[in-house]
Write an enzyme that holds these catalytic residues in place. Sequence first.
Site, PDB file in Angstrom:
ATOM      1  CB  CYS A 160       0.408  19.788 -16.866  1.00  0.00           C
ATOM      2  SG  CYS A 160       0.599  18.801 -18.349  1.00  0.00           S
ATOM      3  CG  ASN A 162       1.042  -4.111  13.384  1.00  0.00           C
ATOM      4  OD1 ASN A 162       1.362  -3.349  14.296  1.00  0.00           O
ATOM      5  ND2 ASN A 162       0.373  -3.712  12.324  1.00  0.00           N
ATOM      6  CB  CYS A 170      -1.625  21.000 -21.055  1.00  0.00           C
ATOM      7  SG  CYS A 170      -2.532  20.532 -19.569  1.00  0.00           S
ATOM      8  CB  CYS A 182      -1.921  16.699 -16.305  1.00  0.00           C
ATOM      9  SG  CYS A 182      -2.810  18.188 -16.804  1.00  0.00           S
ATOM     10  CG  HIS A 218      -3.066   2.675  -1.601  1.00  0.00           C
ATOM     11  ND1 HIS A 218      -3.050   2.503  -0.231  1.00  0.00           N
ATOM     12  CD2 HIS A 218      -4.205   2.073  -2.045  1.00  0.00           C
ATOM     13  CE1 HIS A 218      -4.137   1.809   0.132  1.00  0.00           C
ATOM     14  NE2 HIS A 218      -4.839   1.534  -0.945  1.00  0.00           N
ATOM     15  CD  GLN A 233      -2.432  -1.269   2.768  1.00  0.00           C
ATOM     16  OE1 GLN A 233      -3.427  -0.602   3.048  1.00  0.00           O
ATOM     17  NE2 GLN A 233      -1.867  -2.066   3.646  1.00  0.00           N
ATOM     18  CG  ASN A 234       4.122   1.237   2.383  1.00  0.00           C
ATOM     19  OD1 ASN A 234       3.034   1.405   2.911  1.00  0.00           O
ATOM     20  ND2 ASN A 234       5.117   0.588   2.961  1.00  0.00           N
ATOM     21  CB  VAL A 235       3.000   6.150  -2.331  1.00  0.00           C
ATOM     22  CG1 VAL A 235       1.520   5.764  -2.405  1.00  0.00           C
ATOM     23  CG2 VAL A 235       3.232   7.119  -1.154  1.00  0.00           C
ATOM     24  CB  SER A 260      -3.873   0.144  10.774  1.00  0.00           C
ATOM     25  OG  SER A 260      -4.234   0.825   9.589  1.00  0.00           O
TER      26      SER A 260
END
Length: 247
Positions: free
Chosen positions: A156, A221, A158, A135, A127, A109-111, A197
Amino acid sequence: MEETLQALREALCEAKTVAALTGAGISAESGVPTFRGKEGLWRNYSPERLATPEAFARDPRLVWEWYNWRRGIIHRARPHAGHLALAELERKKSADQEGRRGRFTLVTQNVDGLHDRAGSQSPVKLHGDIWRVRCLDCGREERNEQVPILELPPRCHCGGLLRPAVVWFGEPLPPDQWERALAASAQAEIFLVIGTSAVVYPAAGLAEVARRSGAKLAVINPQPTPLDHQADWVLKGESGKLLPRLI
Ligand code: BJW
Ligand code: ZN
């Protein structure tokens, strides 16, 4: 604890297909803040108040300030022994095992990209990715590694507003990533739930998908999670300490 570790270690050795779902807790020991709990709050904003399309529409600058702050922290962070252990498990499982090929799928789930930096090959990113922007007008998506982004909110070519290419509340998950995660969960003999969690859906539901398809469940955990009561193994502790001992 050592007994549980040993039992899970043996089960992992035997299993042909293993999947893991990770959350913010696996990056906590790298210095990246988690979302929930009092340390998870940023200037008294909860993720539910910042990680939404409505929050961005209302105040794109505020939301970008939060992402700028997080990009700075993640940029300085390094993967730890727990991230490395998962990359090692992937290598072990994909190597030929007595003539049968095993498989390990890492779903995160980490970015933050710390799994990639630890050597995991194409982890499923449910995620999105904090190092990509999209954009709002033309839909163009690209990598952006500027730390910090100086002009907020960024725009962007544009002229449209750029947003982080991440998944906010109320938005669908990237379909290709979701399909990969579902397939890996349904096929797993063992499903590891690490540092999450397990309250954000549909990601948390993958554990249930795995269990209904016959997988055994392990939770790693330091705090209780809603999945503990259905888990076959519960390891209470930090991922950076437990994962290297396990793998
Ligand atoms: C350690 C540790 C150590 C600490 N070692 N561990 C009501 C009921 C049910 C569902 C809903 C509902 N209302 C709305 C929904 C749906 C909603 C949802 O789930 N809400 C719930 C909160 C109630 N979900 C969505 O909206 C999702 N989309 C969706 O459902 O779409 C449907 C749709 C279909 C078709 C069209 C349109 C829509 C999207 C969810 C997106 C979540 N986004 C975020 C932000 C991502 C970008 C960014 O990073 O900025 O994702 S929010 C945030 O939460 C982030 C995380 O990935 C996610 C999960 O958090 P995580 O990773 O579990 O972190 P924490 O902080 O919660 O937990 C850390 C854990 O680590 C703790 O347990 C610690 O104990 C532990 N720990 N140190 C191991 N050393
Ligand atoms: Zn554009």
